[in-house]
Design a protein around this motif. Structure first.
Motif, PDB file in Angstrom:
ATOM      1  N   GLN A   1     -19.543  -2.585 -22.644  1.00 47.01           N
ATOM      2  CA  GLN A   1     -18.605  -3.644 -23.003  1.00 47.01           C
ATOM      3  C   GLN A   1     -19.290  -4.685 -23.884  1.00 47.01           C
TER       4      GLN A   1
ATOM      5  N   LEU B   1      -9.678  -3.346 -11.661  1.00 44.27           N
ATOM      6  CA  LEU B   1     -10.368  -3.239 -12.951  1.00 44.27           C
ATOM      7  C   LEU B   1     -11.519  -2.268 -12.839  1.00 44.27           C
TER       8      LEU B   1
ATOM      9  N   GLU C   1      -6.166   1.448 -20.145  1.00 44.91           N
ATOM     10  CA  GLU C   1      -6.077   2.483 -19.113  1.00 44.91           C
ATOM     11  C   GLU C   1      -4.769   3.273 -19.171  1.00 44.91           C
TER      12      GLU C   1
ATOM     13  N   TYR D   1      -2.170  -1.454 -22.199  1.00 48.04           N
ATOM     14  CA  TYR D   1      -3.564  -1.693 -21.824  1.00 48.04           C
ATOM     15  C   TYR D   1      -4.351  -0.381 -21.976  1.00 48.04           C
TER      16      TYR D   1
ATOM     17  N   ARG E   1      -3.130  -8.232 -16.660  1.00 47.77           N
ATOM     18  CA  ARG E   1      -3.175  -6.767 -16.617  1.00 47.77           C
ATOM     19  C   ARG E   1      -2.902  -6.262 -15.203  1.00 47.77           C
TER      20      ARG E   1
ATOM     21  N   LEU F   1     -13.330   0.072 -24.993  1.00 48.81           N
ATOM     22  CA  LEU F   1     -12.268  -0.923 -25.180  1.00 48.81           C
ATOM     23  C   LEU F   1     -12.389  -1.949 -24.061  1.00 48.81           C
ATOM     24  N   PHE F   2     -11.906  -3.162 -24.309  1.00 50.74           N
ATOM     25  CA  PHE F   2     -11.978  -4.192 -23.275  1.00 50.74           C
ATOM     26  C   PHE F   2     -10.790  -4.006 -22.332  1.00 50.74           C
ATOM     27  N   PRO F   3     -11.045  -3.632 -21.073  1.00 50.79           N
ATOM     28  CA  PRO F   3      -9.964  -3.163 -20.200  1.00 50.79           C
ATOM     29  C   PRO F   3      -8.959  -4.256 -19.819  1.00 50.79           C
ATOM     30  N   HIS F   4      -9.387  -5.517 -19.885  1.00 50.28           N
ATOM     31  CA  HIS F   4      -8.501  -6.595 -19.436  1.00 50.28           C
ATOM     32  C   HIS F   4      -7.600  -7.091 -20.559  1.00 50.28           C
ATOM     33  N   LEU F   5      -7.776  -6.540 -21.765  1.00 44.92           N
ATOM     34  CA  LEU F   5      -6.976  -6.980 -22.913  1.00 44.92           C
ATOM     35  C   LEU F   5      -6.062  -5.845 -23.375  1.00 44.92           C
TER      36      LEU F   5
END
Lengths: 227, 252
Positions: free
Chosen positions: A120, A227, B145, B143, A219, B98-102
């Motif tokens: 990340q 997450l 995922e 997202y 999200r 990829l940035f998972p929270h965005l």
């Protein structure tokens, strides 16, 4: 031997209970906000390459985590007094609780930071983001999301532990209870009521954190997956 | 710097690059150059140093010796301006990252806004444009995922494209994908090549390398063992490359 409970004698002091509960919640609110800030900075500090800053943060965290809260409160209280600085019991209590919960927050947040995959950060570096931008946009919220249950439990614990602030006569819930039971001689009833009030305060805090989570983690709100 | 004056200079050049991890010598005098608009494929066995060589270009690894110049930046020097370098170089990883929270849109708009100072609406237009390029317009608000591996990798390519890099690096970008998904990612890269993007790719897809690469660099034990046009894959000179392409690597 029969147990005789006389709640009305105690309950007629409800305005005092309410004021005490409100002050406890206020203490918890300020210490949570400031402690979260302090703890996050300390966690970032512990991860920096600057040995002086990292060392200072480590000493802070370990000192606080290995001394009792009551002793910390007295140290702040008498320490400030011996420096000739006069602050209200409330201010001293907020300061001591902030310092205390900041150390625990730092440890929890450090675990959160370490849970962010290296890829990340590389991806963010590859996009030319600065270190600060990477912390702010890429690391902070996912780290908080990963440790959110531990973090919020810590803040609820802090609210409960704030009862020891009665020792420096901050007029929070436990201090109020001490006055009432010595006035009414109904100690058992008084502390039953206080216990119920603490449960309610805990539930209020947990509800607050649940709502904050909905705002912070869109999200998760949409997908419901971890997450 | 003087990129315009030096337009005949290669976009990427490595000269006698040395790199060790502890006692292990990973790059042992690696040299190659990539011209503007050229597609270079780095191939070789696992551990041959090809990924390390690629990562040195974007300074994810610091070299021990030699010279690396990328778009005018002296990457081997300790005082290189990393953020300027990385605005010129796009990199795509095997694990997408990829940035998972965005959302996909936020993944793409973040850097153009934060680094290049685009307004939110400019960045959103840009996100639509680059997503169209990789065929994912409809995933703007999803997202990561919620996407398949192939879609995630295409979104990662779009995110990189949004920074309008002068050269793109691909580090085994299809190695985590099954053959069906590999195809959709390779198609996107092919289109980029057709549009004239300068690219360096580490790949195990020999058929793909053969079809798209202007030049092949075959690495073996930390050295450039054989290099030449894509035809060296069908008529290798060294026994090592012969063995490498002969072991079933040359899929069509």
């Amino acid at each position: 031997m029969t147990l005789q409970l006389d709640f009305p004698a105690v309950l007629e002091r409800w305005p005092s209970f309410l004021a005490g509960a409100a002050l406890t919640l206020e203490l918890a609110f300020f210490a949570t906000v400031l402690g979260a800030l302090l703890g996050t900075l300390a966690a970032v500090g512990r991860g920096t390459h600057n040995a002086l800053i990292a060392g200072a943060c480590k000493v802070y965290v370990e000192t606080i985590r290995n001394t009792p809260l009551l002793v910390q409160i007295f140290l702040v209280y008498f320490g400030l007094a011996s420096l000739g600085l006069k602050y209200s019991a409330f201010t001293v209590a907020v300061a001591a609780l902030t310092i205390n919960v900041g150390a625990y927050t730092a440890e929890i947040m450090r675990a959160g930071f370490e849970a962010i995959p290296r890829g990340q950060i590389e991806a963010a570096e590859g996009l030319a983001l600065s270190r600060l931008q990477i912390y702010w946009h890429i690391i902070l919220l996912p780290a908080i999301e990963k440790v959110y249950p531990a973090l919020t439990s810590q803040f609820v614990l802090l609210m409960l532990a704030s009862s020891v602030c009665s020792q420096i006569s901050a007029e929070e819930l436990t201090a109020v209870a001490n006055y009432i039971q010595s006035d009414t001689y109904r100690a058992f009833e008084t502390y039953i009521i206080v216990a119920v009030l603490y449960v309610i305060l805990s539930l209020v805090m947990r509800a607050g954190f649940w709502g904050l989570g909905l705002v912070l983690f869109p999200r998760r709100r949409r997908l419901g997956t971890p997450l | 710097m003087q990129q315009n004056a030096l337009s005949s200079e290669p976009i990427v050049s490595l000269r006698d690059v040395q790199k060790s991890f502890g006692p292990l010598r990973v790059l042992d005098g690696v040299s190659f150059a990539v011209e503007r608009g050229e597609v270079l494929a780095l191939i070789g066995r696992s551990g041959s140093g090809k990924s390390t060589a690629l990562r040195c270009i974007d300074r994810f690894e610091k070299v021990d010796g030699g010279e690396i110049v990328v778009c005018g930046h002296r990457v081997d020097r300790p005082d290189v301006d990393l953020r300027a370098l990385r605005q010129d170089v796009g990199i795509v990883f095997q694990s997408y990252n990829l940035f998972p929270h965005l959302t996909i849109e936020q993944n793409i708009t973040l850097a153009p806004c934060a680094v290049k100072g685009l307004t939110a609406s400019q960045a959103k237009d840009l996100a639509r444009k680059v997503l169209a390029q990789v065929g994912l317009e409809e995933k703007l608000h999803a997202y990561p995922e919620q996407l398949s591996g192939g879609q995630q990798q295409r979104a990662a390519i779009a995110r990189s494209l949004a920074m309008q890099p002068k050269v793109m690096l691909f580090d085994e970008v299809t190695s985590a994908l099954d053959p069906e998904l590999t195809g959709e990612v390779l198609k996107v890269i092919e289109q980029l090549a057709a549009d004239g993007m300068t690219m360096v790719m580490v790949t195990h897809e020999m058929g793909f390398a053969k079809g798209i690469a202007d030049r092949i660099v075959f690495m073996h034990r930390g050295k450039v063992h054989e290099t030449g046009p894509a035809s060296i894959l069908t008529s290798p000179v060294t026994p090592e490359l012969m063995q490498f392409v002969g072991t079933g690597n040359l899929k069509s």
